[in-house]
Write a protein that holds these residues in place. Structure first.
Motif, PDB file in Angstrom:
ATOM      1  N   ALA A   1       1.952   1.639   0.070  1.00 54.93           N
ATOM      2  CA  ALA A   1       0.510   1.477  -0.107  1.00 54.93           C
ATOM      3  C   ALA A   1       0.085   1.755  -1.551  1.00 54.93           C
ATOM      4  O   ALA A   1      -0.711   1.028  -2.137  1.00 54.93           O
ATOM      5  N   LYS A   2       0.654   2.813  -2.132  1.00 52.10           N
ATOM      6  CA  LYS A   2       0.169   3.276  -3.440  1.00 52.10           C
ATOM      7  C   LYS A   2       0.774   2.502  -4.599  1.00 52.10           C
ATOM      8  O   LYS A   2       0.150   2.360  -5.653  1.00 52.10           O
ATOM      9  N   THR A   3       1.999   2.035  -4.443  1.00 51.94           N
ATOM     10  CA  THR A   3       2.688   1.430  -5.584  1.00 51.94           C
ATOM     11  C   THR A   3       3.111  -0.007  -5.325  1.00 51.94           C
ATOM     12  O   THR A   3       2.787  -0.911  -6.099  1.00 51.94           O
ATOM     13  N   ALA A   4       3.847  -0.233  -4.242  1.00 49.11           N
ATOM     14  CA  ALA A   4       4.423  -1.561  -4.016  1.00 49.11           C
ATOM     15  C   ALA A   4       3.347  -2.620  -3.788  1.00 49.11           C
ATOM     16  O   ALA A   4       3.493  -3.761  -4.229  1.00 49.11           O
ATOM     17  N   ALA A   5       2.248  -2.244  -3.131  1.00 48.52           N
ATOM     18  CA  ALA A   5       1.217  -3.244  -2.807  1.00 48.52           C
ATOM     19  C   ALA A   5       0.640  -3.880  -4.073  1.00 48.52           C
ATOM     20  O   ALA A   5       0.508  -5.110  -4.148  1.00 48.52           O
TER      21      ALA A   5
END
Lengths: 295, 295
Positions: B180-184
């Motif tokens: 949620a915080k990085t890959a998205a």
């Protein structure tokens, strides 16, 4: 007359609330805490002025109210986010909003920042549920909403407001703040509703004039009420402007002049609707209701 | 090889910076204070990873880099806003970012909240400068960016992150936060660049897989660096995760396992690019550079 307006408002609010309930993530969706906070702020018994203006503007342009629901919910989400952030301790530091504890009082300051961010982002998610019309694409509507919410308008108005605290502002300064902070989003609410109804350019232009005068008049009335009403009547802290030494219409022009200016702008707003027939009657009644509060 | 990557990165950064300078309001525009703060945060010497990924993805799909500039600047603005708000005292409370004092240290907390809001809103203003392509409208791109930034992804990840402090998280919890915080946002950077280049559906699908693995690997490397590097090397406070008792890959799996997991995900990411020819070589090199930092 009064009761037909009441019925209209009641029906519009229930349409908006049902649509909003469908658009917003459920509390059950992870992370539940932020979705609970978002719903707490959105379903706090607001008057839904901006979305009602969207629906009535769509009707005035010959469209159906339901087509304007994504736009209506988007402007309400943008309005709600701006309240959540404006109420933060680092800004207006307010404990009470719409008669209930503010978001940061209930969920903590960090969550209130994130909740505002999420409501702002959700406004764009929801607006994309609008359908492109012949004259206006969804992209055009996003341009309208984002420019209205940006640093030159809504956010810029809050910056000028904060920077003006403790200073003696001129009438021109006040107008500039009110245009950015209040009139811009009211105008966008009307325009987005109208765009959802594939409004003709001259209809859009008339609603823009209407929104500008309505927005300024509405803010003057709000400033007057802050002086003349109690916290209980307002559902938010009364006398707040004086405490933070904020320049307002009453403090700059006096109460009498402020009332005259509100009346002049009201007439200007009503005049802008002259190009419409009876399909704009709801809009006329709503404007009357917004500006003829006891003040 | 190394020097051709250096040249590529240098050129891409200067393209992005020039476009960003053109998009952002000037300091001279009122209110100047917010526009100065926005530019302070944006032009802070970031690596411009996300916009570079947008440009390289557009190229991989046979498009021109310049067509992806609105998308590239939009994702960087969204990234920058999230850093400004995450650094606030009510959240991660960080004084240093990219080697310089954070926004709220320089401009005060209220202004930092508004500055983040303005950068987020500006992301949508800028994205609307993209052109609709045959397969993707500007509205489709707004859906992509808003869903990525919303309460289920970017903001939701920060919520889970805050709520996880002081708790022992499982590997699954960590993966969920990092997705949620990085890959998205890394994935959206690639997808929006590709959409600007009118990518074929199978190209978009491959870039989505690539972005997911790349994002998770990148976050693991970041967690490892937080343990093994100095504040001076990082340009942000090192050892921060341990201080706030944040669960990270190294603390949950140990350093060795974390390095193995990063290597596995790197291979997965590279494999996803197999459908592309040499037009994806820049993307391959950038991924190598992102994941082969000293750790």
């Amino acid at each position: 007359m009064k009761s037909s307006l009441d019925d209209y408002l009641k029906k519009a609010v229930s349409q908006v609330d049902a649509a909003m309930d469908g658009f917003l993530p459920l509390k059950e969706e992870r992370p539940g805490s932020i979705h609970e906070a978002m719903r707490y702020c959105v379903f706090a018994g607001g008057k839904r002025l901006r979305p009602i203006l969207s629906l009535a503007a769509a009707e005035a342009c010959g469209g159906k109210r339901k087509h304007a629901l994504p736009a209506a919910c988007a402007v309400e989400l943008m309005h709600t986010y701006s309240l959540v952030h404006d109420d933060l301790p680092s800004m207006d530091n307010d404990d009470l909003r719409r008669g209930r504890p503010t978001c940061h009082k209930v969920y903590g300051e960090g969550m209130a920042v994130l909740c505002g961010d999420a409501l702002l982002t959700e406004a764009f998610i929801v607006l994309c549920h609008a359908k492109s019309r012949k004259r206006y694409s969804v992209g055009d509507m996003v341009v309208e909403l984002s420019l209205t919410g940006g640093s030159r308008k809504l956010i810029g108005g809050q910056v000028l407001d904060l920077e003006g605290e403790g200073k003696k502002l001129s009438k021109d300064d006040l107008v500039r703040i009110h245009e950015a902070k209040t009139a811009a989003l009211l105008t966008a609410s009307l325009r987005l509703g109208a765009m959802s109804a594939n409004a003709k350019p001259r209809q859009l232009a008339a609603l823009t004039k209407f929104g500008h005068a309505l927005g300024l008049a509405f803010q003057i009335v709000d400033d007057i009420l802050d002086v003349t009403q109690t916290t209980e009547n307002l559902g938010k802290t009364a006398g707040k402007d004086q405490i933070v030494e904020k320049s307002t219409y009453p403090s700059v022009l006096g109460l009498d002049e402020s009332r005259k200016e509100a009346a002049r702008l009201t007439a200007e707003a009503m005049g802008a609707l002259d190009i419409f027939g009876e399909e704009a009657d709801p809009l006329r009644k709503i404007a009357g209701w917004m500006l003829e509060r006891e003040y």
